[in-house]
Design a protein around this motif. Structure first.
Motif, PDB file in Angstrom:
ATOM      1  N   GLN A 296       7.559  -4.247   0.639  1.00 30.30           N
ATOM      2  CA  GLN A 296       6.573  -5.090  -0.013  1.00 30.30           C
ATOM      3  C   GLN A 296       5.195  -4.564   0.368  1.00 30.30           C
ATOM      4  N   LEU A 297       4.293  -4.585  -0.595  1.00 35.13           N
ATOM      5  CA  LEU A 297       2.956  -4.068  -0.353  1.00 35.13           C
ATOM      6  C   LEU A 297       2.213  -4.958   0.633  1.00 35.13           C
ATOM      7  N   ILE A 298       1.255  -4.377   1.318  1.00 32.46           N
ATOM      8  CA  ILE A 298       0.373  -5.171   2.161  1.00 32.46           C
ATOM      9  C   ILE A 298      -0.642  -5.806   1.225  1.00 32.46           C
TER      10      ILE A 298
ATOM     11  N   VAL B 261       5.182  -1.895  14.097  1.00 29.44           N
ATOM     12  CA  VAL B 261       6.516  -1.414  13.722  1.00 29.44           C
ATOM     13  C   VAL B 261       7.031  -2.194  12.517  1.00 29.44           C
ATOM     14  N   ASN B 262       6.833  -3.501  12.504  1.00 25.07           N
ATOM     15  CA  ASN B 262       7.253  -4.331  11.380  1.00 25.07           C
ATOM     16  C   ASN B 262       6.572  -3.895  10.077  1.00 25.07           C
ATOM     17  N   ILE B 263       5.291  -3.645  10.131  1.00 28.15           N
ATOM     18  CA  ILE B 263       4.561  -3.184   8.943  1.00 28.15           C
ATOM     19  C   ILE B 263       5.113  -1.843   8.470  1.00 28.15           C
ATOM     20  N   LEU B 264       5.309  -0.928   9.404  1.00 27.13           N
ATOM     21  CA  LEU B 264       5.815   0.401   9.040  1.00 27.13           C
ATOM     22  C   LEU B 264       7.189   0.307   8.374  1.00 27.13           C
ATOM     23  N   GLU B 265       8.062  -0.519   8.917  1.00 23.35           N
ATOM     24  CA  GLU B 265       9.414  -0.620   8.376  1.00 23.35           C
ATOM     25  C   GLU B 265       9.456  -1.446   7.088  1.00 23.35           C
ATOM     26  N   LYS B 266       8.853  -2.619   7.091  1.00 19.89           N
ATOM     27  CA  LYS B 266       8.984  -3.552   5.959  1.00 19.89           C
ATOM     28  C   LYS B 266       8.050  -3.228   4.792  1.00 19.89           C
ATOM     29  N   ASN B 267       6.831  -2.788   5.101  1.00 15.99           N
ATOM     30  CA  ASN B 267       5.847  -2.560   4.044  1.00 15.99           C
ATOM     31  C   ASN B 267       5.787  -1.116   3.570  1.00 15.99           C
TER      32      ASN B 267
END
Length: 124
Positions: free
Chosen positions: A2-4, A35-41
């Motif tokens: 999902q986009l930021i 890490v969450n941003i890198l993986e999910k976004n």
């Protein structure tokens, strides 16, 4: 993926992490958010690399082109010093006079959020 959608919200969360260089708990919270941003976004494969100090975050994003892009940054901040010199809580993002204030907004959390947002929203 999902986009930021709201980089300001991400910056607000990251500034809220009291990731002072001498505070392991605060740095761990910031590391988890990144890490969450890198993986999910972004859909990155993330590896934490042990070092003599804090672990380094190494993320790989597959693409269609052979070129590689490397960016480097940090998510720890220096102690805010004398809190009476601050107009607001250093670990709360505040917008004042069309500028954002909070510990790390200029070095290096703001730049890191801008880079991650660019990759998430425009590169992918």
């Amino acid at each position: 993926m999902q986009l930021i959608a709201s980089p300001v919200h991400v910056l607000q969360e990251l500034v809220g992490c009291r990731s002072v260089s001498t505070d392991d708990a605060g740095q761990h919270a910031a590391m988890e958010k990144i890490v969450n941003i890198l993986e999910k976004n972004i859909g990155a494969k993330v590896t934490l690399i042990s070092t003599a100090g804090k672990p380094a975050i190494f993320a790989t994003v597959s693409g269609d082109r052979p070129e590689a892009l490397l960016f480097y940054g940090h998510y720890d901040v220096m102690t805010p010093g004398d809190l009476t010199q601050w107009k607001s809580d250093p670990f709360t993002l505040v917008k004042r006079d069309q500028r954002f204030y909070g510990r790390g907004t200029g070095d290096n959390k703001g730049q890191l959020v801008a880079t991650l947002t660019g990759i998430s929203n425009f590169w992918m």
